[in-house]
Design a protein around this motif. Structure first.
Motif: not given
Ligand code: IYR
Length: 227
Positions: A169-187
């Motif tokens: 019952g949830l909604v979602m979005l597949t988001h793909t910032p480009n490039p998304m390498g910053f997510l390694n550091e943040i996560c």
């Protein structure tokens, strides 16, 4: 002793044959359920209990994958300060993308979606799920192994996750910032892991809209051939 695990066959669990009419009805009902999923870009900040997200991730983790190494990691972000960092980093990339890095043809393809560089949903939605593919990962007993078919495995798991979130019952979005390498550091993930998709998950904002373009689904004869 080379550490190779033996093949041990066990009886197929859980399978039950269905009558043909039930198969037809279930296939129809499942299509109807997935047809009623729509990607949303306007999220309410209403909280979603963490246990629902956990169960959806468990469903995603059942996906078929290379050598059953399960080469994925789901980094789930509910913390407001981390969401803010992700939004800021994503919007830097998106500004460059929409200002020209994408190129004319790509921007023209996106025009009917109405997207732009503003990604307020990255702070407004209660959960962001970043799905990483792991080039190497540890077995249950701690042995570091090479993984196989990582993009395919992760993509299938993402499909399962999307279906599970929708069913919940949830909604979602597949988001793909480009490039998304910053997510390694943040996560806090290993630099060798690859972020594939940042899923934005929650409830829709009041009076949500979607692009009319998104309702155009190709008919069967355009997406399948039977040989
Ligand atoms: N990553 C950008 C651009 C974008 C690209 C595709 I292909 C889309 O289907 C949608 C958006 C953004 O998120 O706006």
């Amino acid at each position: 002793m080379n550490g190779t695990k033996a093949y041990i066959p066990v009886p197929l669990p859980d399978y039950r044959e269905l009558p043909l009419e039930t198969m037809r009805e279930n296939a129809r009902a499942f299509h109807a359920e997935l047809r009623a999923r729509h990607t949303v870009r306007d999220f309410s900040s209403r909280p979603v209990p963490r246990d629902i997200i956990e169960t959806c991730i468990l469903a995603a983790g059942t996906a078929p994958n290379g050598a059953n190494h399960q080469p994925w990691h789901f980094a789930v972000i509910g913390d407001a300060a981390i969401k803010k960092r992700i939004r800021e980093a994503a919007e830097i990339e998106e500004r460059a993308f929409y200002a020209g890095r994408a190129g004319e043809e790509w921007l023209a393809a996106l025009a009917p979606l109405g997207t732009d560089e503003n990604k307020a949903f990255l702070e407004e939605a209660p959960w962001l799920i970043c799905i990483f593919g792991e080039r190497r990962s540890r077995s249950a007993d701690g042995v570091l192994r090479k993984n196989y078919y990582v993009p395919e495995s992760v993509s299938i798991a993402c499909g399962f996750l999307i279906a599970a979130l929708h069913r919940a019952g949830l909604v979602m979005l597949t988001h793909t910032p480009n490039p998304m390498g910053f997510l390694n550091e943040i996560c806090g993930r290993d630099p060798h892991d690859k972020p594939y998709i940042l899923m934005v998950v929650g409830y829709p904002k009041d009076g949500p809209t979607i692009p009319a373009h998104a309702l155009e689904k190709k008919p069967l004869d355009q997406i399948a051939t039977f040989l």
